[in-house]
Structure formats: C-alpha cells, structure tokens
Design an enzyme around this catalytic site. Structure first.
Site, PDB file in Angstrom:
ATOM      1  N   ASP A   1       0.902  -0.883   0.371  1.00 15.19           N
ATOM      2  CA  ASP A   1      -0.688  -0.973   0.651  1.00 15.19           C
ATOM      3  C   ASP A   1       0.536   1.609   0.467  1.00 15.19           C
ATOM      4  OD1 ASP A   1      -2.708   1.409   0.419  1.00 15.19           O
ATOM      5  OD2 ASP A   1      -2.005   1.892   2.240  1.00 15.19           O
TER       6      ASP A   1
ATOM      7  N   GLU B   1      -1.367  -1.157  -5.075  1.00 12.64           N
ATOM      8  CA  GLU B   1      -2.464  -0.663  -4.694  1.00 12.64           C
ATOM      9  C   GLU B   1      -2.345   0.261  -6.274  1.00 12.64           C
ATOM     10  OE1 GLU B   1      -5.401   1.198  -1.995  1.00 12.64           O
ATOM     11  OE2 GLU B   1      -4.442   2.561  -2.102  1.00 12.64           O
TER      12      GLU B   1
ATOM     13  N   ASP C   1      -2.040   1.141   7.584  1.00 12.07           N
ATOM     14  CA  ASP C   1      -1.382   1.015   5.777  1.00 12.07           C
ATOM     15  C   ASP C   1      -1.128  -0.449   6.137  1.00 12.07           C
ATOM     16  OD1 ASP C   1      -1.090   3.686   5.686  1.00 12.07           O
ATOM     17  OD2 ASP C   1      -0.717   4.256   7.579  1.00 12.07           O
TER      18      ASP C   1
END
Length: 176
Positions: free
Chosen positions: A8, A67, A139
């Site tokens: 991420d 992502e 996160d």
C-alpha cells in the site's frame, strides 16, 4: 503455494503485508509499515525502494501486488503516490517478480464484499480472514488486503479455468 507481497504505497508511510496462499487458504506471514523521515522526496523514495527490496530478499515472494493510483482532489499528492508506487514496482521488477495492480474499490470488494468499505471494515475483515489476534495498523491492513485480493483473484481465475475445461463433468476432447 505462493508467497504474496502486498504494498500500500505512500510517500510518508508505505504499508506492506506478506501472506502465503495455498489454494483457497491464506496464511499470515508478516506485515508492517515503512516510515519515511520528513526529508526530501528523493530520500523518501530511496527508503521505500531499499525497504521493499529488503522485504523481497527476506521473504522471497513469488508474487507482488500493489494498489493502483487513484486521483483524489490533490494532484500533487497523486503524483507523490505515483512516485512511491513506481519505486516499489521497480524493486519488484528488478527481482523478476510479476506485478499485479488493483483498484482500491476492487481490493475493498474482494476483502469486505463492498467497494465502498471504510478503513475499519477492511481492518476487521483482514483480521478475521487471517485469524490475527488484533487489528493490524491501517496501512499494514491495506497492504494485507491487497495481497488477499491478489490471492482471491488468482484462486478465482484457476477455478474459472477448471470450470471451462470440462462439460458436465467430462473432460473436453481436443483433436491432436
């Protein structure tokens, strides 16, 4: 069996999650955050690159999932996010890892069943799916969700390929 590294990306905090996918089953290996100092952007990018490289060397993943960039209200933030993604992807590419990219809505859908899930819902489902004793940091949970999304997508594609390979339970006969 496939070890998947989920990332991420962020220019200040980059989450990571490592899972082991065995068919339809997933196992937690590790997760955490790469925290960058308040230095200049080149130094932060170097920290992300070096840290992702170390994760790859330590855990030897076979797959890498990240992502996709989403365009928010602030173009400068999106550009910084894109740079963080880029250095993480280069670290994976240099190690010959295949890179899979997933949209935020697809990740949330895969893990929670709804593309509009809140962060707390993602954290809860990651904790549940991986049987973690507590909620992972946001996160890290997002990175684990990315890895889970990749594992579920791969398992679904394998199942679909198997379903197309037969008719009414009988194997297809191909000439040759």
């Amino acid at each position: 069996m496939a070890i998947i590294l989920g990332i991420d990306p962020g220019s200040r905090v980059t989450g990571f999650g490592v899972i082991n996918a065995i068919g339809q089953r997933v196992e937690y290996i590790t997760s955490g955050c790469i925290r960058c100092d308040d230095g200049e952007m080149p130094q932060r990018l170097q920290t992300i690159f070096t840290s992702v490289n170390e994760l790859i060397e330590t855990w030897s993943p076979q797959q890498f999932a990240i992502e996709q960039v989403f365009m928010g209200k602030n173009a400068a933030s999106a550009l910084k996010l894109g740079q963080a993604r880029g250095v993480a992807m280069v670290a994976a590419a240099l190690q010959q890892l295949p890179v899979a990219e997933y949209a935020p809505r697809a990740i949330k859908m895969a893990v929670t069943g709804t593309g509009g899930a809140e962060k707390e819902q993602v954290q809860h489902m990651v904790q549940t799916l991986l049987k973690l004793p507590g909620r992972p940091q946001a996160d890290a949970a997002d990175a684990l969700a990315i890895a889970l999304c990749h594992a579920f997508t791969a398992a679904s594609l394998v199942a679909q390929a198997g379903a197309r390979g037969s008719r009414r339970g009988r194997p297809l006969n191909f000439p040759g």
